[in-house]
Write a protein that holds these residues in place. Structure first.
Motif, PDB file in Angstrom:
ATOM      1  N   ASP A  46       2.746  -5.230  -6.699  1.00  0.00           N
ATOM      2  CA  ASP A  46       1.810  -4.177  -7.081  1.00  0.00           C
ATOM      3  C   ASP A  46       1.682  -3.205  -5.912  1.00  0.00           C
ATOM      4  O   ASP A  46       1.331  -3.603  -4.794  1.00  0.00           O
ATOM      5  N   THR A  47       1.974  -1.963  -6.156  1.00  0.00           N
ATOM      6  CA  THR A  47       1.797  -0.937  -5.129  1.00  0.00           C
ATOM      7  C   THR A  47       0.525  -0.166  -5.450  1.00  0.00           C
ATOM      8  O   THR A  47       0.416   0.454  -6.502  1.00  0.00           O
ATOM      9  N   VAL A  48      -0.422  -0.240  -4.549  1.00  0.00           N
ATOM     10  CA  VAL A  48      -1.739   0.345  -4.797  1.00  0.00           C
ATOM     11  C   VAL A  48      -2.100   1.294  -3.663  1.00  0.00           C
ATOM     12  O   VAL A  48      -1.572   1.211  -2.554  1.00  0.00           O
ATOM     13  N   SER A  97      11.429  -4.224   1.808  1.00  0.00           N
ATOM     14  CA  SER A  97      10.828  -3.354   2.810  1.00  0.00           C
ATOM     15  C   SER A  97      10.880  -1.908   2.343  1.00  0.00           C
ATOM     16  O   SER A  97      11.579  -1.567   1.389  1.00  0.00           O
ATOM     17  N   GLY A  98      10.151  -1.072   3.074  1.00  0.00           N
ATOM     18  CA  GLY A  98      10.118   0.353   2.768  1.00  0.00           C
ATOM     19  C   GLY A  98       8.692   0.866   2.719  1.00  0.00           C
ATOM     20  O   GLY A  98       7.730   0.153   3.031  1.00  0.00           O
ATOM     21  N   TRP A 139       0.847  -1.187   0.000  1.00  0.00           N
ATOM     22  CA  TRP A 139       0.000   0.000   0.000  1.00  0.00           C
ATOM     23  C   TRP A 139       0.887   1.242   0.000  1.00  0.00           C
ATOM     24  O   TRP A 139       1.849   1.331   0.745  1.00  0.00           O
ATOM     25  N   THR A 140       0.535   2.191  -0.832  1.00  0.00           N
ATOM     26  CA  THR A 140       1.297   3.438  -0.854  1.00  0.00           C
ATOM     27  C   THR A 140       1.135   4.160   0.475  1.00  0.00           C
ATOM     28  O   THR A 140       0.088   4.066   1.131  1.00  0.00           O
ATOM     29  N   THR A 141       2.219   4.855   0.809  1.00  0.00           N
ATOM     30  CA  THR A 141       2.325   5.659   2.036  1.00  0.00           C
ATOM     31  C   THR A 141       2.295   4.812   3.303  1.00  0.00           C
ATOM     32  O   THR A 141       2.301   5.356   4.406  1.00  0.00           O
ATOM     33  N   GLU A 142       2.261   3.492   3.190  1.00  0.00           N
ATOM     34  CA  GLU A 142       2.268   2.633   4.360  1.00  0.00           C
ATOM     35  C   GLU A 142       3.534   1.782   4.373  1.00  0.00           C
ATOM     36  O   GLU A 142       3.969   1.282   3.333  1.00  0.00           O
ATOM     37  N   GLU A 187       9.641   3.342  -6.047  1.00  0.00           N
ATOM     38  CA  GLU A 187      10.425   4.259  -5.233  1.00  0.00           C
ATOM     39  C   GLU A 187       9.971   4.181  -3.788  1.00  0.00           C
ATOM     40  O   GLU A 187       8.786   4.263  -3.488  1.00  0.00           O
ATOM     41  N   GLY A 188      10.915   3.986  -2.916  1.00  0.00           N
ATOM     42  CA  GLY A 188      10.604   3.811  -1.503  1.00  0.00           C
ATOM     43  C   GLY A 188      10.793   2.392  -1.020  1.00  0.00           C
ATOM     44  O   GLY A 188      10.907   2.149   0.180  1.00  0.00           O
ATOM     45  N   LEU A 189      10.817   1.420  -1.940  1.00  0.00           N
ATOM     46  CA  LEU A 189      11.038   0.025  -1.581  1.00  0.00           C
ATOM     47  C   LEU A 189      12.476  -0.373  -1.892  1.00  0.00           C
ATOM     48  O   LEU A 189      13.034   0.037  -2.909  1.00  0.00           O
TER      49      LEU A 189
END
Length: 737
Positions: A592-594, A562-563, A521-524, A548-550
């Protein structure tokens, strides 16, 4: 465990280990086409990586060609530093599948020029001379001899023990001119048409060579090519001391026979390739005294037959009537790629010409058998490999005829993730040999590891088929045994018949799924891990395309991801390879980032600014959770003077200035709804510690005593008390001693 118990356990363990050490290793039966697991390792049994150490001097090393006499196999290649320059020629020797460490220095002989303007570059062929010595053919760069830099063909002769000391002489004046005292037996050969003083860049190279005796004279026929404005192939005649033999050939330059008739004295002899031809392979037909050349003419594969006495086209040979000595190959041949190979086989007194390659259209191996007149006898495309979509693009980089008369292929196959080694064998009926690696995939031996391997050459050494090439070095800190450079040498050993080994056969790692699908999940914050089944597993990640972020890392034997992903994307993945000494297997992790499912703002805590006093700074976050993220606004009442609300972050901050009661409502809103947070409370007078400090300062000022001096005196007094206590403690400790 106490010391006595530990001692007993260690003694028992050592005794048990000694008992195992004393027991002879059990023989493990292996079949033709299976890896010799006693060779190489331990990272991947059956393969030796970086057998020529890549150090700080060289960026990479590669084996490219080999020659065998059935027992001994000599392999040649090069070390490379700083691009194409500064190479050293490498040669090694294997006897019955084992490196001969008496050859050269520690099993590897190195030959190079100290001249900084000339380098020996690409190694294309190594052949036995008539007296058992070795001649290495290839190309290099010369920035000394001509007015501009040239790619130049070279021929280097060495002893069978890996030294510069040979029985006779070899080379020419051009080779002597660039040696600078290196004492190499070297010949250099430039573009045949380029005048010495012309400022034109050209390329000249050798692709292969054969040696033969004609009428008491030992000669060499060397295939090569040149490029100036067009590309044209040729065969060059050399004497057994490396000099051009000008009596041979029909080209405009003595000693050369060109594959494109435009460069021959008689333009009607041979085909017209339109200035676009090159040579691929060359063999000697000892039964018919012919030099057989595999080449391309105007993008068509072709065979040329030249009389070994003078390198003139063989009259009447070939299936086309308009020229002699040239065979415009059959329709299937036109589908062969540039790596096609040629071998000759004496079949009970009849010479057979065997063509092998890969099909452009299918990517599968192809074999064609011709008789000595050029007539096609057998054509076979191995379609069995097409049944497994896992593998594609079978490149044939070398083909040899074993002492058993069977045809062996090797090269590189694409797995969809990387390139691996492969080998196969054709039986006496010129069909796929079903006994070759019968327990493996489609009767083909395929092996490698988690990085790319390429096999460029092979040779039979005793009962083992030795594959030679290179492997790519992985990313830093991953599978570092491949070497420190970009590429490292590679040697693999495959049994040619039933044999035994001492290494046990284990199991390669396995994934539960060929594709692992995960969702974040985005932002989580996100964290997950995967692991393959098996023992002693190493992991390698390739083709990483994470949101980006993972990030990923290998932690405690698992691949950890992670991330906090920052945006939605349904096309994120990493390819993960699990490897142990018995094999490797890939899987793709799709992530999948949702965005989270939308919901209206809700409270996660009390609406309370806490204890607030005038003059004291505060920062308070509205306790709201929402998807999409909510914005905030004052919808009733007013904030205390000195405070502000950031509507995007929902943070109240500032320094209240006026004591008194307050009441206001903050409304958090998103597309799904809103929520009201009711705030009420009192802004107190100035903070109590500030008031007390001001009163003390005023009292001191009224007595006329300097407050700073009083503070210093208080510090000195405190130190004296502590020091006295320490001395008293030391006296008591001394009394106890």
């Amino acid at each position: 465990m106490n010391k006595k118990t530990l001692s007993i356990a260690l003694t028992a363990g050592l005794a048990l280990g000694a008992a195992f050490a004393a027991s002879p290793a059990l023989a493990v039966s292996r079949d033709a086409g299976e890896l010799n697991l006693d060779f190489g390792g331990p990272e991947a049994l059956g393969i030796q990586y970086n057998d020529v150490a890549v150090d700080t001097t060289y960026e990479s090393a590669v084996w490219t060609t080999s020659v065998s006499d059935g027992t001994n196999t000599y392999v040649a290649g090069s070390n490379q530093a700083n691009g194409w320059g500064n190479r050293a020629i490498l040669v090694s020797k294997y006897t019955n599948g084992v490196r001969d460490n008496s050859f050269g220095g520690d099993g590897v002989a190195e030959f190079k020029l100290d001249n900084p303007d000339v380098t020996l570059n690409r190694v294309k062929d190594i052949q036995f001379a008539a007296n058992g010595e070795l001649v290495i053919f290839g190309s290099g760069w010369d920035d000394q001899t001509k007015l501009v830099e040239q790619e130049v063909a070279f021929a280097l002769r060495i002893s069978a023990t890996g030294t510069n000391t040979i029985a006779g002489v070899w080379g020419n004046a051009a080779g002597d001119a660039v040696e600078l005292g290196d004492n190499l037996n070297l010949g250099l050969y430039y573009d045949p048409f380029l005048p010495f003083n012309e400022e034109t860049y050209t390329e000249t190279w050798f692709t292969g060579a054969v040696t033969y005796n004609y009428d008491g004279m030992q000669k060499w026929a060397v295939a090569g090519g040149s490029w100036v404005y067009d590309e044209y192939g040729w065969v060059l005649s050399l004497t057994d001391d490396g000099q051009i033999y000008g009596a041979d050939g029909a080209g405009e330059v003595a000693g050369y026979q060109f594959t494109d008739s435009n460069y021959n004295v008689d333009a009607a002899t041979g085909p017209s390739c339109g200035g676009y031809s090159w040579t691929t392979d060359i063999e000697y037909d000892e039964l018919n005294s012919r030099v057989i050349l595999l080449a391309s003419c105007a993008e068509t594969e072709a065979l040329y037959a030249f009389d070994s006495s003078n390198l003139m086209p063989v009259v009447g040979w070939g299936l086309t009537s308009w020229t002699d000595g040239y065979l415009e190959t059959h329709v299937p041949f036109t589908d062969l790629d540039w790596s096609s190979q040629l071998e000759l086989r004496n079949n009970n007194g009849s010479m057979e010409y065997i063509l092998g390659g890969s099909s452009w259209s299918t990517g599968m191996p192809w074999l064609g058998l011709l008789d000595s007149t050029g007539a096609l006898i057998v054509e076979n495309t191995d379609s069995s490999l097409e049944t497994d979509p896992k593998y594609s693009g079978y490149d044939i980089n070398d083909m040899i005829i074993g002492a058993d008369g069977l045809v062996y292929f090797t090269g590189t196959v694409n797995t969809g993730y990387d390139d691996d080694l492969w080998s196969m064998r054709w039986d006496s009926n010129n069909q796929t040999d079903t006994t070759w690696n019968a327990s493996g995939l489609s009767n083909h031996q395929i092996d490698g590891s988690c990085v790319s391997e390429n096999a460029y050459s092979m040779g039979i050494s005793g009962t083992e088929l030795m594959l030679f090439g290179e492997s790519s070095a992985p990313e830093p800190d991953q599978l570092a045994y491949y070497g420190d450079g970009d590429w490292g040498t590679l040697v693999s050993s495959v049994f040619t018949g039933g044999a035994t080994q001492t290494a046990t056969v284990g199991s390669a790692p396995e994934w539960d799924d060929t594709t692992v699908e995960l969702e974040a999940w985005t932002t989580e914050e996100y964290s997950d891990s995967i692991a393959a089944q098996g023992t002693d597993i190493m992991y390698y990640v390739s083709g990483s395309s994470l949101n980006e972020g993972l990030t990923w890392e290998v932690v405690n034997g698992v691949v950890q991801i992670s991330g906090t992903p920052t945006n939605t994307d349904d096309d994120q993945f990493i390819n993960v390879c699990a490897q142990n000494e018995f094999g490797h297997v890939w899987t793709t992790i799709e992530i999948d980032t949702v965005s989270p499912l939308p919901y209206a703002p809700v409270s996660t805590g009390p609406a309370d600014l806490g204890d607030v006093a005038a003059g004291g700074a505060i920062e308070h976050t509205i306790p709201v959770d929402a998807s999409p993220v909510a914005t905030c606004a004052i919808t009733d009442g007013e904030l205390p003077a000195g405070l502000t609300l950031d509507t995007d972050t929902c943070v109240i901050s500032g320094t209240p200035t006026t004591p008194g009661d307050y009441i206001f409502i903050v409304t958090a809103t998103n597309s799904e709804g809103s929520f009201d947070f009711e705030y009420s409370g009192t802004i107190a007078e100035e903070p109590i510690d500030v008031v007390e400090e001001e009163e003390e300062t005023q009292e001191l000022a009224s007595t006329g005593v300097d407050s700073a001096a009083l503070t210093a005196l208080a510090s000195i007094a405190a130190f004296a008390v502590i020091a006295g206590a320490g001395a008293s403690m030391r006296r008591r400790e001394g009394a106890r001693r």
